[in-house]
Design a protein around this motif. Structure first.
Motif, PDB file in Angstrom:
ATOM      1  N   GLU A  87      40.601  33.591  33.789  1.00 36.39           N
ATOM      2  CA  GLU A  87      41.012  33.597  35.392  1.00 36.39           C
ATOM      3  C   GLU A  87      42.401  32.594  35.411  1.00 36.39           C
ATOM      4  O   GLU A  87      42.965  32.715  36.218  1.00 36.39           O
ATOM      5  N   TYR A  88      42.233  31.709  34.655  1.00 37.61           N
ATOM      6  CA  TYR A  88      43.474  30.649  34.728  1.00 37.61           C
ATOM      7  C   TYR A  88      44.795  31.234  34.487  1.00 37.61           C
ATOM      8  O   TYR A  88      45.919  30.975  35.171  1.00 37.61           O
ATOM      9  N   THR A  89      44.939  32.368  34.032  1.00 44.05           N
ATOM     10  CA  THR A  89      46.112  33.150  33.536  1.00 44.05           C
ATOM     11  C   THR A  89      46.560  33.828  34.935  1.00 44.05           C
ATOM     12  O   THR A  89      47.834  34.355  35.088  1.00 44.05           O
ATOM     13  N   LEU A  90      45.844  34.040  35.981  1.00 44.37           N
ATOM     14  CA  LEU A  90      46.143  34.598  37.333  1.00 44.37           C
ATOM     15  C   LEU A  90      46.918  33.732  38.333  1.00 44.37           C
ATOM     16  O   LEU A  90      47.528  34.159  39.318  1.00 44.37           O
ATOM     17  N   ASP A  91      46.909  32.417  37.812  1.00 42.07           N
ATOM     18  CA  ASP A  91      47.693  31.556  38.536  1.00 42.07           C
ATOM     19  C   ASP A  91      49.155  31.577  38.243  1.00 42.07           C
ATOM     20  O   ASP A  91      49.365  30.918  36.900  1.00 42.07           O
ATOM     21  N   PRO A  92      50.171  31.838  38.950  1.00 40.48           N
ATOM     22  CA  PRO A  92      51.545  32.061  38.265  1.00 40.48           C
ATOM     23  C   PRO A  92      52.225  30.518  37.833  1.00 40.48           C
ATOM     24  O   PRO A  92      53.028  30.876  36.734  1.00 40.48           O
ATOM     25  N   ASP A  93      51.698  29.574  38.559  1.00 38.99           N
ATOM     26  CA  ASP A  93      52.098  28.085  38.020  1.00 38.99           C
ATOM     27  C   ASP A  93      51.635  27.966  36.551  1.00 38.99           C
ATOM     28  O   ASP A  93      52.086  26.952  35.882  1.00 38.99           O
ATOM     29  N   ASN A  94      50.518  28.538  36.142  1.00 39.16           N
ATOM     30  CA  ASN A  94      50.159  28.214  34.833  1.00 39.16           C
ATOM     31  C   ASN A  94      50.991  28.761  33.564  1.00 39.16           C
ATOM     32  O   ASN A  94      50.684  28.523  32.480  1.00 39.16           O
ATOM     33  N   GLY A  95      52.000  29.796  33.979  1.00 37.93           N
ATOM     34  CA  GLY A  95      52.757  30.289  33.002  1.00 37.93           C
ATOM     35  C   GLY A  95      52.003  30.967  31.743  1.00 37.93           C
ATOM     36  O   GLY A  95      52.505  30.717  30.677  1.00 37.93           O
ATOM     37  N   ALA A  96      50.929  31.615  32.080  1.00 36.69           N
ATOM     38  CA  ALA A  96      50.122  32.238  30.960  1.00 36.69           C
ATOM     39  C   ALA A  96      49.845  33.737  31.370  1.00 36.69           C
ATOM     40  O   ALA A  96      48.838  34.228  30.793  1.00 36.69           O
ATOM     41  N   GLY A  97      50.584  34.315  32.062  1.00 35.87           N
ATOM     42  CA  GLY A  97      50.379  35.894  32.349  1.00 35.87           C
ATOM     43  C   GLY A  97      50.584  36.783  31.314  1.00 35.87           C
ATOM     44  O   GLY A  97      51.373  36.480  30.191  1.00 35.87           O
ATOM     45  N   MET A  98      50.704  38.170  31.561  1.00 39.36           N
ATOM     46  CA  MET A  98      51.180  39.122  30.646  1.00 39.36           C
ATOM     47  C   MET A  98      52.598  38.920  30.268  1.00 39.36           C
ATOM     48  O   MET A  98      53.003  39.334  29.158  1.00 39.36           O
ATOM     49  N   HIS A 125      45.901  45.437  42.547  1.00 38.89           N
ATOM     50  CA  HIS A 125      46.128  44.381  43.632  1.00 38.89           C
ATOM     51  C   HIS A 125      44.825  43.425  43.243  1.00 38.89           C
ATOM     52  O   HIS A 125      45.002  42.168  43.743  1.00 38.89           O
ATOM     53  N   THR A 126      43.922  43.796  42.469  1.00 39.55           N
ATOM     54  CA  THR A 126      42.643  43.138  42.314  1.00 39.55           C
ATOM     55  C   THR A 126      42.276  43.343  40.937  1.00 39.55           C
ATOM     56  O   THR A 126      42.474  44.369  40.391  1.00 39.55           O
ATOM     57  N   ILE A 127      41.346  42.353  40.493  1.00 41.82           N
ATOM     58  CA  ILE A 127      41.105  42.640  39.015  1.00 41.82           C
ATOM     59  C   ILE A 127      39.700  41.866  38.988  1.00 41.82           C
ATOM     60  O   ILE A 127      39.152  40.982  39.727  1.00 41.82           O
ATOM     61  N   GLY A 149      31.120  39.012  37.853  1.00 46.61           N
ATOM     62  CA  GLY A 149      31.384  40.280  38.631  1.00 46.61           C
ATOM     63  C   GLY A 149      32.205  40.094  39.822  1.00 46.61           C
ATOM     64  O   GLY A 149      32.282  41.042  40.805  1.00 46.61           O
ATOM     65  N   ARG A 150      33.004  39.120  39.891  1.00 49.87           N
ATOM     66  CA  ARG A 150      33.755  38.903  41.235  1.00 49.87           C
ATOM     67  C   ARG A 150      35.025  39.499  41.100  1.00 49.87           C
ATOM     68  O   ARG A 150      35.653  39.569  40.018  1.00 49.87           O
ATOM     69  N   ASN A 151      35.608  40.016  42.371  1.00 47.25           N
ATOM     70  CA  ASN A 151      36.756  40.934  42.432  1.00 47.25           C
ATOM     71  C   ASN A 151      37.821  39.756  43.004  1.00 47.25           C
ATOM     72  O   ASN A 151      37.521  38.960  44.155  1.00 47.25           O
ATOM     73  N   VAL A 152      38.802  39.477  42.372  1.00 41.27           N
ATOM     74  CA  VAL A 152      40.028  38.467  42.550  1.00 41.27           C
ATOM     75  C   VAL A 152      41.356  39.052  42.551  1.00 41.27           C
ATOM     76  O   VAL A 152      41.516  40.113  42.201  1.00 41.27           O
ATOM     77  N   PRO A 153      42.130  38.575  43.563  1.00 45.67           N
ATOM     78  CA  PRO A 153      43.654  39.072  43.435  1.00 45.67           C
ATOM     79  C   PRO A 153      44.223  38.945  41.961  1.00 45.67           C
ATOM     80  O   PRO A 153      44.143  38.053  41.419  1.00 45.67           O
ATOM     81  N   LEU A 154      44.954  39.925  41.788  1.00 47.39           N
ATOM     82  CA  LEU A 154      45.750  40.169  40.663  1.00 47.39           C
ATOM     83  C   LEU A 154      47.286  39.525  41.130  1.00 47.39           C
ATOM     84  O   LEU A 154      47.903  40.618  41.520  1.00 47.39           O
ATOM     85  N   SER A 155      47.372  38.055  40.763  1.00 47.38           N
ATOM     86  CA  SER A 155      48.707  37.449  41.413  1.00 47.38           C
ATOM     87  C   SER A 155      49.615  37.321  40.343  1.00 47.38           C
ATOM     88  O   SER A 155      50.511  36.792  40.506  1.00 47.38           O
TER      89      SER A 155
END
Length: 360
Positions: free
Chosen positions: A173-184, A216-218, A224-230
């Motif tokens: 989940e931490y990879t979904l924060d753009p400020d963490n610099g760990a996305g795809m 837009h969500t993941i 089981g939570r749905n959260v924004p794919l940011s």
């Protein structure tokens, strides 16, 4: 000439999960140039269990204690990128050699600061861009340099991010924060682009990059939570390289039933095709094919000098090859393993792609 093994201390080891246990430890155990001396984990029971499982002499509960362990020569940083700056800075301050997993920092500024800190301290430093060490990419590099395809005209790369699809583990989940610099963009895409550019021996000089979201969500699979794919789940790159080669790439989140990893290099005299059933070539199952002068594609042999340490299996093999390069650099004065300078340059490229792309 003989050398004492480099004594390794790893920050961030879990006995049952994580990149350290699945890749770094098997790789290091296969190499007599290194000795696994210590590990650190902030949970005492986890540190103790990991040390016992992997037969590591000592364990610590803090980064400070590990980097100041007099029995440790090189600190290996395998924690989340959000903790890299603190761990790497402490290792540098302690005068230790440092090997950090990629990304070096959460952004270009942090990567530059760590590169500069290591330079000023004069400590040996290395970055985990192990895709360059993948036997198929190394063989591709040799074939291209020897003229197998003639003059390279174009390169195409299609990839899947594995993560950032329909669902992911809560641990990501931490990879979904753009400020963490760990996305795809920063992880599987950057690793793969770095491997391809290294094989081509070229750099990007002009580009158009589009970052977008098809989802837009993941769903987080554990809770089981749905959260924004940011962060982007679609990356579209069109680039011109330093020798004029045209490069096109498309990465998409998750995995698919079709093409998950495909690199094609087309030249005036031949073609090379590198494929894998998963989205990242470091996981295994890679196949390299080639053809010249209109002949059909056929499997290319991987030379033994590129296929070292195959016995450790994927994903540890690429990491073992990189460690072997590090040992040569430390003992014999070569400069083959990627360093913080290479990390800074890749961070700069990824930052430029993000700035130059549109966001939808």
């Amino acid at each position: 000439m003989t050398f004492d093994p480099i004594r390794i201390g790893i920050i961030g080891v879990h006995p049952d999960q994580g990149w350290a246990s699945s890749a770094h430890i098997p790789a290091l155990k296969a190499l007599p140039q290194f000795k696994l001396q210590a590990l650190a984990h902030h949970q005492e029971d986890v540190a103790k269990a990991a040390a016992e499982k992997f037969d590591i002499p000592s364990y610590h509960f803090s980064t400070h204690d590990l980097v100041n362990d007099p029995e440790v020569d090189m600190v290996v940083v395998t924690v989340k990128v959000t903790r890299h700056r603190d761990a790497i800075s402490k290792a540098i301050d302690a005068g230790k050699k440092v090997f950090s997993e990629w990304p070096l920092g959460v952004n270009l500024a942090e990567a530059e600061a760590l590169r500069d800190l290591a330079r000023e301290a004069g400590v040996s430093n290395f970055i985990g861009l192990q895709t360059r060490s993948a036997p198929a990419f190394r063989t591709m590099r040799t074939l291209i340099s020897e003229g197998f395809v003639g003059r390279v005209l174009s390169a195409t790369m299609i990839g899947s991010g594995i993560v950032w699809g329909h669902e992911m583990s809560d641990g990501f989940e931490y990879t979904l924060d753009p400020d963490n610099g760990a996305g795809m963009l920063q992880v599987p895409f950057a690793h793969s682009l770095d491997g391809l550019l290294d094989a081509l021996g070229q750099r990007v000089v002009d580009h158009v990059c589009t970052l977008s979201n098809s989802r837009h969500t993941i769903r987080l699979s554990n809770s089981g939570r749905n959260v924004p794919l940011s962060v982007p789940d679609q990356i579209l790159l069109s680039a011109r390289l330093s020798d004029g080669t045209a490069l096109m790439s498309h990465f998409r989140g998750g995995l698919c039933q079709g093409t998950n990893f495909h690199v094609e290099v087309n030249g005036t005299e031949g073609d090379l095709l590198l494929t894998s059933p998963v989205g990242y070539v470091g996981i295994g199952g890679t196949r390299l094919q080639g053809a010249r002068n209109g002949a059909p594609l056929e499997d290319m042999d991987i030379p033994p000098e590129h296929d070292m340490h195959a016995a450790v299996g994927a994903p540890a093999q690429n990491v073992a090859i990189q460690y072997a390069r590090i040992a040569n650099d430390c003992f014999r004065g070569t400069s083959n393993a990627p360093t913080f300078d290479d990390a800074r340059d890749l961070h700069a490229l990824i930052a430029a792609l993000a700035r130059g792309g549109s966001w939808h």
